[in-house]
Design a protein around this motif. Structure first.
Motif, PDB file in Angstrom:
ATOM      1  N   ALA A 208      26.766   2.916  22.374  1.00 19.89           N
ATOM      2  CA  ALA A 208      26.493   2.960  23.793  1.00 19.89           C
ATOM      3  C   ALA A 208      27.527   3.853  24.587  1.00 19.89           C
ATOM      4  CB  ALA A 208      26.387   1.778  24.391  1.00 19.89           C
ATOM      5  N   VAL A 209      28.871   3.623  24.176  1.00 16.43           N
ATOM      6  CA  VAL A 209      29.922   4.170  25.054  1.00 16.43           C
ATOM      7  C   VAL A 209      30.366   5.571  24.459  1.00 16.43           C
ATOM      8  CG1 VAL A 209      32.546   3.787  25.721  1.00 16.43           C
ATOM      9  CG2 VAL A 209      30.840   1.952  25.552  1.00 16.43           C
ATOM     10  N   PHE A 210      30.583   5.816  23.217  1.00 17.24           N
ATOM     11  CA  PHE A 210      30.961   6.944  22.612  1.00 17.24           C
ATOM     12  C   PHE A 210      30.096   8.029  22.019  1.00 17.24           C
ATOM     13  CE2 PHE A 210      34.183   3.535  22.180  1.00 17.24           C
ATOM     14  CZ  PHE A 210      35.109   4.044  22.934  1.00 17.24           C
ATOM     15  N   GLY A 211      28.653   7.237  21.784  1.00 17.20           N
ATOM     16  CA  GLY A 211      27.565   7.930  21.291  1.00 17.20           C
ATOM     17  C   GLY A 211      27.411   9.226  22.034  1.00 17.20           C
ATOM     18  N   PRO A 212      27.178   9.069  23.184  1.00 18.09           N
ATOM     19  CA  PRO A 212      26.846  10.471  24.265  1.00 18.09           C
ATOM     20  C   PRO A 212      27.621  11.415  24.121  1.00 18.09           C
ATOM     21  CG  PRO A 212      26.146   8.213  25.334  1.00 18.09           C
ATOM     22  CD  PRO A 212      27.115   7.918  24.076  1.00 18.09           C
ATOM     23  N   GLN A 213      29.029  10.944  24.058  1.00 16.97           N
ATOM     24  CA  GLN A 213      30.037  12.158  23.884  1.00 16.97           C
ATOM     25  C   GLN A 213      29.809  12.950  22.697  1.00 16.97           C
ATOM     26  OE1 GLN A 213      34.009  10.029  24.069  1.00 16.97           O
ATOM     27  NE2 GLN A 213      33.320   8.815  25.724  1.00 16.97           N
ATOM     28  N   LYS A 214      29.261  12.290  21.488  1.00 18.27           N
ATOM     29  CA  LYS A 214      29.049  12.803  20.288  1.00 18.27           C
ATOM     30  C   LYS A 214      27.863  13.760  19.951  1.00 18.27           C
ATOM     31  CE  LYS A 214      32.482   9.540  18.637  1.00 18.27           C
ATOM     32  NZ  LYS A 214      33.078   8.689  17.564  1.00 18.27           N
ATOM     33  N   GLY A 215      27.074  13.596  21.062  1.00 16.06           N
ATOM     34  CA  GLY A 215      25.830  14.188  21.094  1.00 16.06           C
ATOM     35  C   GLY A 215      24.476  13.300  20.920  1.00 16.06           C
ATOM     36  N   ALA A 216      24.491  12.062  21.226  1.00 11.96           N
ATOM     37  CA  ALA A 216      23.650  11.286  21.288  1.00 11.96           C
ATOM     38  C   ALA A 216      22.536  10.905  22.346  1.00 11.96           C
ATOM     39  CB  ALA A 216      24.112   9.659  20.903  1.00 11.96           C
ATOM     40  N   THR A 217      21.390  11.074  22.346  1.00 11.26           N
ATOM     41  CA  THR A 217      20.450  10.947  23.324  1.00 11.26           C
ATOM     42  C   THR A 217      20.477   9.353  23.576  1.00 11.26           C
ATOM     43  OG1 THR A 217      18.436  10.781  21.817  1.00 11.26           O
ATOM     44  CG2 THR A 217      19.261  13.076  22.633  1.00 11.26           C
ATOM     45  N   PRO A 218      19.763   9.053  24.634  1.00  5.95           N
ATOM     46  CA  PRO A 218      19.605   7.730  24.777  1.00  5.95           C
ATOM     47  C   PRO A 218      18.758   7.069  23.911  1.00  5.95           C
ATOM     48  CG  PRO A 218      19.259   8.946  27.096  1.00  5.95           C
ATOM     49  CD  PRO A 218      19.592   9.837  26.004  1.00  5.95           C
ATOM     50  N   GLU A 219      17.784   7.762  23.492  1.00  6.63           N
ATOM     51  CA  GLU A 219      16.894   7.099  22.117  1.00  6.63           C
ATOM     52  C   GLU A 219      18.023   7.135  20.941  1.00  6.63           C
ATOM     53  OE1 GLU A 219      13.999   5.287  20.396  1.00  6.63           O
ATOM     54  OE2 GLU A 219      14.251   6.068  22.556  1.00  6.63           O
ATOM     55  N   SER A 220      18.638   8.023  20.921  1.00  6.61           N
ATOM     56  CA  SER A 220      19.720   7.957  19.517  1.00  6.61           C
ATOM     57  C   SER A 220      20.764   6.773  19.498  1.00  6.61           C
ATOM     58  CB  SER A 220      20.579   9.544  19.475  1.00  6.61           C
ATOM     59  OG  SER A 220      19.537  10.485  19.285  1.00  6.61           O
ATOM     60  N   VAL A 221      21.109   6.547  20.961  1.00  6.78           N
ATOM     61  CA  VAL A 221      21.865   5.361  21.153  1.00  6.78           C
ATOM     62  C   VAL A 221      21.377   4.214  20.597  1.00  6.78           C
ATOM     63  CG1 VAL A 221      23.240   4.072  22.744  1.00  6.78           C
ATOM     64  CG2 VAL A 221      23.423   6.537  22.881  1.00  6.78           C
ATOM     65  N   LYS A 222      20.110   3.977  20.941  1.00 10.39           N
ATOM     66  CA  LYS A 222      19.516   2.891  20.531  1.00 10.39           C
ATOM     67  C   LYS A 222      19.308   3.052  19.231  1.00 10.39           C
ATOM     68  CE  LYS A 222      16.579   2.534  24.808  1.00 10.39           C
ATOM     69  NZ  LYS A 222      15.082   2.622  25.323  1.00 10.39           N
ATOM     70  N   LYS A 223      18.975   3.702  18.484  1.00 10.98           N
ATOM     71  CA  LYS A 223      18.816   3.714  17.166  1.00 10.98           C
ATOM     72  C   LYS A 223      20.078   3.461  16.384  1.00 10.98           C
ATOM     73  CE  LYS A 223      15.110   7.276  16.712  1.00 10.98           C
ATOM     74  NZ  LYS A 223      14.481   8.443  16.472  1.00 10.98           N
ATOM     75  N   LEU A 224      21.400   4.126  16.791  1.00 10.35           N
ATOM     76  CA  LEU A 224      22.604   3.987  16.321  1.00 10.35           C
ATOM     77  C   LEU A 224      22.968   2.458  16.444  1.00 10.35           C
ATOM     78  CD1 LEU A 224      24.117   7.323  17.423  1.00 10.35           C
ATOM     79  CD2 LEU A 224      23.907   6.541  15.063  1.00 10.35           C
ATOM     80  N   ASP A 225      22.794   1.679  17.654  1.00  8.20           N
ATOM     81  CA  ASP A 225      23.217   0.453  17.742  1.00  8.20           C
ATOM     82  C   ASP A 225      22.443  -0.456  16.983  1.00  8.20           C
ATOM     83  OD1 ASP A 225      24.775  -1.131  19.544  1.00  8.20           O
ATOM     84  OD2 ASP A 225      22.963  -2.109  19.806  1.00  8.20           O
ATOM     85  N   ALA A 226      21.032  -0.158  16.597  1.00  8.10           N
ATOM     86  CA  ALA A 226      20.251  -0.892  15.656  1.00  8.10           C
ATOM     87  C   ALA A 226      20.904  -0.854  14.279  1.00  8.10           C
ATOM     88  CB  ALA A 226      18.758  -0.569  15.728  1.00  8.10           C
ATOM     89  N   SER A 227      21.280   0.515  13.895  1.00  6.13           N
ATOM     90  CA  SER A 227      21.882   0.431  12.661  1.00  6.13           C
ATOM     91  C   SER A 227      23.258  -0.014  12.243  1.00  6.13           C
ATOM     92  CB  SER A 227      21.877   2.089  12.318  1.00  6.13           C
ATOM     93  OG  SER A 227      20.855   2.871  12.357  1.00  6.13           O
ATOM     94  N   LEU A 228      23.943  -0.204  13.503  1.00  2.75           N
ATOM     95  CA  LEU A 228      25.334  -0.804  13.241  1.00  2.75           C
ATOM     96  C   LEU A 228      24.884  -2.225  13.343  1.00  2.75           C
ATOM     97  CD1 LEU A 228      27.568   1.215  15.661  1.00  2.75           C
ATOM     98  CD2 LEU A 228      27.492   1.346  13.023  1.00  2.75           C
ATOM     99  N   ARG A 229      24.158  -2.724  13.917  1.00  4.18           N
ATOM    100  CA  ARG A 229      23.789  -4.187  13.910  1.00  4.18           C
ATOM    101  C   ARG A 229      23.227  -4.723  12.477  1.00  4.18           C
ATOM    102  NH1 ARG A 229      23.602  -6.902  18.740  1.00  4.18           N
ATOM    103  NH2 ARG A 229      23.779  -5.575  20.723  1.00  4.18           N
TER     104      ARG A 229
END
Length: 385
Positions: A208-229
């Motif tokens: 959520a905090v650093f994903g957008p700085q690395k190119g993550a869209t709002p939808e990508s942020v959700k996917k990445l958070d789900a992956s890390l969980r």
């Protein structure tokens, strides 16, 4: 009258000047002033991009070059440093897995991995190191360190035993196979320099905090958070370590959490470790005045940033501290005033952020020259007898 001894210890001004260039610009301004002074440049890093290079330089370390994989697993020339007679490897994550290695249109944290940093670690093990210090700033990844762990022999498997290699695929994680982990890493001390307190997942997590700085869209942020969980859940089941609760766990896209869990890495405050590692206290003992700074000095500075670490140690020795930045608060709160005697913004009139960054060097020189002239006029700095 003895000359004033000034210790110049800034962090980098992000996206503008590295810490060494900032220190040199401040020194140049002071030497152009009427102040009789002796300057020592001691640029600092708190775990962010460039920290490793400063540590290697301070120790007169040996650079080892190698070709590894970049964040999209393409060949890239990289390096790490050997210090302490070859016993310690200093590895900068940005050199193999950094955002600097990708064009803006290539940024994709759903696919980018830290595998190349793991290759550097493996090469350091080949050199027989006993300690690995990892500076993790500037990464392009939000993979929980799974890329590093894969390079060291851990396999991330789906239910059908398919090997998972990208962050987006980790939602299908069923098992983490550690049987192939390089045993040499478990005999090493692994220290990770962290400059943020964020946890692994959630609203203040790494995606959520650093994903957008690395190119993550709002939808990508959700996917990445789900992956890390999912990664955290499976890891918790297998190791009993709940990486979601770790302070600093979200640093560098979760690298801190992953390496703490599987490599028993120590997560440390980056600036505190840096200052100890580079014998900063010895330089402080010679100083009459300390100048530090970075792009912005505000309340966030007090949460483990480089200038705070410098100011804290300077105040332990009752030294005056001048903070220089591109941006400072109109009315600093009491906590800032406790550590910084003066806060100065280097801007010279209104300017947009792009223009201000282009003018950083000359603004630093001008500001430091003015500071020197003022100190010469007032004679307010007491020199050591």
């Amino acid at each position: 009258m003895k000359p004033v001894r000034i210790l110049i210890a800034p962090n980098a001004f992000k996206h503008s000047l590295n810490a060494m260039d900032v220190a040199t610009a401040i020194e140049q301004g002071l030497t152009q002033s009427t102040l009789d002074c002796i300057c020592e440049c001691f640029p600092v890093g708190d775990g962010g991009d460039g920290t490793g290079a400063l540590m290697i330089q301070k120790h007169n370390g040996l650079l080892v070059s190698a070709t590894v994989n970049d964040p999209l697993e393409r060949p890239v020339r990289s390096s790490f440093g050997l210090v302490n007679n070859g016993h310690t490897a200093v590895i900068e994550m940005a050199n193999a897995s950094g955002i600097q290695l990708l064009r803006p249109d290539e940024l994709n944290p759903l696919r980018a991995t830290s595998f190349g940093t793991g290759e550097l670690i493996r090469l350091a093990l080949d050199k027989g190191v006993r300690e690995i210090v990892l500076a993790i700033g500037g990464s392009a990844t939000v993979d929980g360190g799974t890329g590093i762990l894969r390079a060291l022999g851990i396999r991330f498997l789906a239910a059908d035993e398919t090997i998972l290699t990208t962050p987006e695929s980790l939602t299908g994680l069923a098992t983490i196979d550690v049987s192939g982990l390089d045993p040499r890493i478990l005999t090493c001390t692994v220290t990770i320099l962290c400059d943020v307190d964020n946890t692994l997942v959630g609203d203040q997590g790494s995606a959520a905090v650093f994903g957008p700085q690395k190119g993550a869209t709002p939808e990508s942020v959700k996917k990445l958070d789900a992956s890390l969980r999912r990664f955290a859940d499976v890891a918790h089941h297998q190791t009993s370590v709940d990486m979601t609760r770790l302070k600093h766990g979200g640093a560098a896209g979760g690298v801190a959490a992953g390496l703490y869990t599987f490599l028993k890495a120590d997560l440390v405050n980056g600036i505190d470790f840096f200052l100890a590692f580079t014998n900063f206290g010895e330089a402080l003992d010679q100083a009459d005045l300390v100048i530090t700074g970075e792009g912005s000095l505000d309340e966030q500075t007090l949460h483990g940033k480089g200038p705070f670490g410098v100011a804290f140690q300077a105040k332990q020795k009752k030294l005056p501290v001048l903070g220089i930045a591109g941006n400072v608060p109109w009315e600093p709160d009491e906590a800032l005033n406790q550590y910084f005697d003066v806060l100065l913004a280097i801007g010279n009139g209104p300017a947009d952020i792009h223009t201000a960054m282009q003018l950083t060097q000359q603004n630093l020189i001008r500001t430091a020259r003015q500071v020197g002239n003022l100190l010469a006029l007032t004679g307010t700095i007491k020199t050591k007898s």
